[in-house]
Design a protein around this motif. Structure first.
Motif, PDB file in Angstrom:
ATOM      1  N   ASP A  17       0.827  -1.214   0.000  1.00  0.00           N
ATOM      2  CA  ASP A  17       0.000   0.000   0.000  1.00  0.00           C
ATOM      3  C   ASP A  17       0.859   1.261   0.000  1.00  0.00           C
ATOM      4  O   ASP A  17       0.494   2.268  -0.595  1.00  0.00           O
ATOM      5  N   ARG A  18       2.023   1.210   0.656  1.00  0.00           N
ATOM      6  CA  ARG A  18       2.954   2.340   0.651  1.00  0.00           C
ATOM      7  C   ARG A  18       4.301   1.850   0.127  1.00  0.00           C
ATOM      8  O   ARG A  18       4.775   0.795   0.523  1.00  0.00           O
ATOM      9  N   TRP A  19       4.906   2.636  -0.751  1.00  0.00           N
ATOM     10  CA  TRP A  19       6.193   2.242  -1.317  1.00  0.00           C
ATOM     11  C   TRP A  19       7.342   3.059  -0.743  1.00  0.00           C
ATOM     12  O   TRP A  19       8.502   2.818  -1.079  1.00  0.00           O
ATOM     13  N   CYS A  20       7.053   4.062   0.102  1.00  0.00           N
ATOM     14  CA  CYS A  20       8.117   4.871   0.677  1.00  0.00           C
ATOM     15  C   CYS A  20       7.620   5.517   1.964  1.00  0.00           C
ATOM     16  O   CYS A  20       6.413   5.554   2.228  1.00  0.00           O
ATOM     17  N   GLY A  21       8.560   6.004   2.780  1.00  0.00           N
ATOM     18  CA  GLY A  21       8.182   6.652   4.020  1.00  0.00           C
ATOM     19  C   GLY A  21       9.401   7.099   4.798  1.00  0.00           C
ATOM     20  O   GLY A  21      10.543   6.764   4.440  1.00  0.00           O
ATOM     21  N   PRO A  22       9.183   7.867   5.881  1.00  0.00           N
ATOM     22  CA  PRO A  22      10.304   8.324   6.714  1.00  0.00           C
ATOM     23  C   PRO A  22      10.816   7.179   7.574  1.00  0.00           C
ATOM     24  O   PRO A  22      10.092   6.249   7.906  1.00  0.00           O
ATOM     25  N   MET A  23      12.069   7.254   7.922  1.00  0.00           N
ATOM     26  CA  MET A  23      12.720   6.209   8.713  1.00  0.00           C
ATOM     27  C   MET A  23      13.380   6.858   9.924  1.00  0.00           C
ATOM     28  O   MET A  23      14.117   7.834   9.780  1.00  0.00           O
ATOM     29  N   ALA A  24      13.101   6.335  11.092  1.00  0.00           N
ATOM     30  CA  ALA A  24      13.673   6.899  12.314  1.00  0.00           C
ATOM     31  C   ALA A  24      15.184   6.759  12.296  1.00  0.00           C
ATOM     32  O   ALA A  24      15.731   5.772  11.809  1.00  0.00           O
ATOM     33  N   ALA A  25      15.852   7.766  12.838  1.00  0.00           N
ATOM     34  CA  ALA A  25      17.305   7.736  12.952  1.00  0.00           C
ATOM     35  C   ALA A  25      17.679   7.825  14.416  1.00  0.00           C
ATOM     36  O   ALA A  25      17.851   8.913  14.957  1.00  0.00           O
ATOM     37  N   PRO A  26      17.755   6.693  15.135  1.00  0.00           N
ATOM     38  CA  PRO A  26      17.995   6.700  16.579  1.00  0.00           C
ATOM     39  C   PRO A  26      19.273   7.451  16.944  1.00  0.00           C
ATOM     40  O   PRO A  26      20.332   7.229  16.356  1.00  0.00           O
ATOM     41  N   GLY A  27      19.156   8.329  17.936  1.00  0.00           N
ATOM     42  CA  GLY A  27      20.323   9.034  18.445  1.00  0.00           C
ATOM     43  C   GLY A  27      20.828  10.147  17.556  1.00  0.00           C
ATOM     44  O   GLY A  27      21.854  10.755  17.842  1.00  0.00           O
ATOM     45  N   GLN A  28      20.128  10.407  16.442  1.00  0.00           N
ATOM     46  CA  GLN A  28      20.568  11.454  15.529  1.00  0.00           C
ATOM     47  C   GLN A  28      19.402  12.373  15.188  1.00  0.00           C
ATOM     48  O   GLN A  28      18.859  12.320  14.082  1.00  0.00           O
ATOM     49  N   PRO A  29      18.928  13.182  16.126  1.00  0.00           N
ATOM     50  CA  PRO A  29      17.817  14.076  15.853  1.00  0.00           C
ATOM     51  C   PRO A  29      18.144  15.013  14.695  1.00  0.00           C
ATOM     52  O   PRO A  29      19.251  15.541  14.593  1.00  0.00           O
ATOM     53  N   GLY A  30      17.148  15.148  13.821  1.00  0.00           N
ATOM     54  CA  GLY A  30      17.329  16.033  12.683  1.00  0.00           C
ATOM     55  C   GLY A  30      17.959  15.364  11.479  1.00  0.00           C
ATOM     56  O   GLY A  30      18.046  15.959  10.409  1.00  0.00           O
ATOM     57  N   ALA A  31      18.446  14.127  11.634  1.00  0.00           N
ATOM     58  CA  ALA A  31      19.027  13.410  10.504  1.00  0.00           C
ATOM     59  C   ALA A  31      17.907  12.741   9.720  1.00  0.00           C
ATOM     60  O   ALA A  31      17.336  11.747  10.147  1.00  0.00           O
ATOM     61  N   ALA A  32      17.569  13.297   8.566  1.00  0.00           N
ATOM     62  CA  ALA A  32      16.441  12.794   7.773  1.00  0.00           C
ATOM     63  C   ALA A  32      16.845  11.520   7.043  1.00  0.00           C
ATOM     64  O   ALA A  32      17.841  11.502   6.315  1.00  0.00           O
ATOM     65  N   ARG A  33      16.081  10.460   7.256  1.00  0.00           N
ATOM     66  CA  ARG A  33      16.304   9.204   6.547  1.00  0.00           C
ATOM     67  C   ARG A  33      14.967   8.681   6.049  1.00  0.00           C
ATOM     68  O   ARG A  33      13.935   8.920   6.670  1.00  0.00           O
ATOM     69  N   SER A  34      15.023   7.971   4.949  1.00  0.00           N
ATOM     70  CA  SER A  34      13.791   7.458   4.347  1.00  0.00           C
ATOM     71  C   SER A  34      14.023   6.046   3.839  1.00  0.00           C
ATOM     72  O   SER A  34      15.159   5.583   3.718  1.00  0.00           O
ATOM     73  N   TRP A  35      12.912   5.358   3.532  1.00  0.00           N
ATOM     74  CA  TRP A  35      12.971   4.034   2.929  1.00  0.00           C
ATOM     75  C   TRP A  35      12.071   4.010   1.696  1.00  0.00           C
ATOM     76  O   TRP A  35      11.140   4.811   1.562  1.00  0.00           O
ATOM     77  N   VAL A  36      12.355   3.063   0.787  1.00  0.00           N
ATOM     78  CA  VAL A  36      11.557   2.906  -0.420  1.00  0.00           C
ATOM     79  C   VAL A  36      11.614   1.441  -0.844  1.00  0.00           C
ATOM     80  O   VAL A  36      12.596   0.741  -0.571  1.00  0.00           O
ATOM     81  N   LEU A  37      10.557   0.955  -1.470  1.00  0.00           N
ATOM     82  CA  LEU A  37      10.476  -0.434  -1.936  1.00  0.00           C
ATOM     83  C   LEU A  37      10.719  -0.515  -3.436  1.00  0.00           C
ATOM     84  O   LEU A  37      10.394   0.408  -4.189  1.00  0.00           O
ATOM     85  N   ALA A  38      11.246  -1.659  -3.878  1.00  0.00           N
ATOM     86  CA  ALA A  38      11.434  -1.921  -5.305  1.00  0.00           C
ATOM     87  C   ALA A  38      11.348  -3.420  -5.557  1.00  0.00           C
ATOM     88  O   ALA A  38      11.627  -4.234  -4.683  1.00  0.00           O
TER      89      ALA A  38
END
Length: 376
Positions: A250-271
């Motif tokens: 249903d979702r192919w992408c989204g934000p990903m938590a970055a433990p211990g690194q506030p403000g570090a933007a990470r994401s995931w995507v499917l293929a």
């Protein structure tokens, strides 16, 4: 100093390896989770179209001619005399598709990665701005990210193996829509070969019975189902089976938590198969997965200089594009599977009448052929 990566690809199959090469050549630092060693044996073979061949050649991942057999013609047989023939010569092209050995393709991609300093094999996932999930239909990472994978089982299993045939295949792919399933013979070992890869889609019960048959009985049954087209058949590999389904995340992408690194933007995507599954009757599964890799690489490599590779706006652009490309293929494969899995008299007559009409349709048939070949 610890190595930093722009992209971490989880899953080192054909789609993951190809994507790693596409991104690395644009100077992105890529971590590929897996091992470069190809499988020792695999009865599967992929039907790859012209678009997929062009993509793999661009990353030096296309295997040699002995492991990529050109399909000059495809013959599709119904269960009451309906028949459709697709011909490369009519399309003015070298081949309708190429039947490629899985181990040879994975080995060639592994060789290409050895000479790509921007890509590195890793044993476990590493932190990166973007995580790409290419783990296949049973992806654990997809589950960890809470993605709903809507699955519609077909109630069928694919039985796959290899055969040595008395007659050469003549670079013809053959498919039979039978009352109890769909049988496909895919040519192997080059233009003069007499070996075929088999995919036989049948009910779960029948798949279990076929797997339990002794080799001689199995050879007799498959020779009868293939109407003795290639003469006496002999098993040359083990048999494998897996359930068939249509599925889409249903979702192919989204934000990903970055433990211990506030403000570090990470994401995931499917293929690839982690994002979608289709019925194998038209051999489009890997072509769709490679289309994902190509589209994702194009979106990331064409981004504005100030956007990171984990920018969700970019990833949603990729998601929209690939969902739109997948929709007609999914509908078509599902419709054909449903039509040919029914045994009622009127439906049997209708589908064979339709095959005969399609064979005479001229421009429509040519358009469908070129779509399947990946030509626009």
């Amino acid at each position: 100093m610890a190595q930093t990566f722009d992209v971490c690809i989880r899953g080192a199959g054909v789609v993951g390896r190809t994507l790693a090469l596409l991104l690395a050549r644009e100077r992105l630092r890529v971590a590929l989770v897996g091992t470069p060693a190809p499988p020792a044996a695999d009865v599967r073979a992929y039907a790859l179209n012209a678009a997929s061949r062009g993509l793999l050649e661009s990353v030096r991942g296309w295997p040699d001619a002995a492991h990529a057999t050109a399909v000059r013609q495809m013959q599709v047989h119904g269960d009451q005399g309906g028949e459709v023939t697709f011909d490369a010569e009519r399309q003015g092209t070298e081949a309708l598709a190429w039947i490629v050995d899985v181990p040879a393709l994975e080995a060639r991609l592994a060789d290409a990665l050895r000479f790509q300093p921007q890509a590195e094999w890793v044993d476990a996932p590493v932190p990166a701005a973007l995580t790409v999930v290419c783990e296949g239909r049973a992806s654990r990472t997809r589950e960890e990210f809470g993605v709903d994978f809507a699955t519609m089982p077909y109630g069928q299993h694919a039985v796959a193996t290899r055969l040595q045939c008395e007659q050469p295949h003549g670079q013809v792919a053959r498919q039979w829509f039978l009352p109890d399933g769909i049988l496909a013979f895919l040519p192997l070992d080059g233009a003069a070969g007499n070996s075929v890869a088999v995919v036989w889609s049948v009910s779960q019960d029948r798949a279990q019975r076929l797997a339990a048959l002794d080799p001689t009985e199995f050879e007799q049954q498959i020779q009868q189902a293939s109407q003795n087209t290639l003469g006496t058949l002999q098993l040359s590999a083990d048999r494998a089976a897996w359930p068939l389904q249509q599925a889409r995340a249903d979702r192919w992408c989204g934000p990903m938590a970055a433990p211990g690194q506030p403000g570090a933007a990470r994401s995931w995507v499917l293929a690839g198969d982690a994002a979608h599954n289709v019925h194998p009757l038209a051999g489009q599964g890997l072509n769709l997965g490679l289309g994902d890799a190509q589209a994702l690489a194009r979106v990331l490599n064409g981004r504005d200089y100030w956007r990171g590779v984990g920018d969700l706006r970019l990833l949603r652009q990729y998601e929209r594009e690939r969902k739109a490309a997948l929709l007609p293929m999914g509908w078509t494969m599902d419709g054909l599977q449903q039509l040919f899995s029914r045994s009622e008299g009127p439906l049997t007559a209708l589908r064979n009448w339709g095959m005969k009409g399609f064979e005479r349709s001229g421009p429509l048939k040519d358009w469908v052929t070129r779509q399947a070949m990946g030509l626009r």
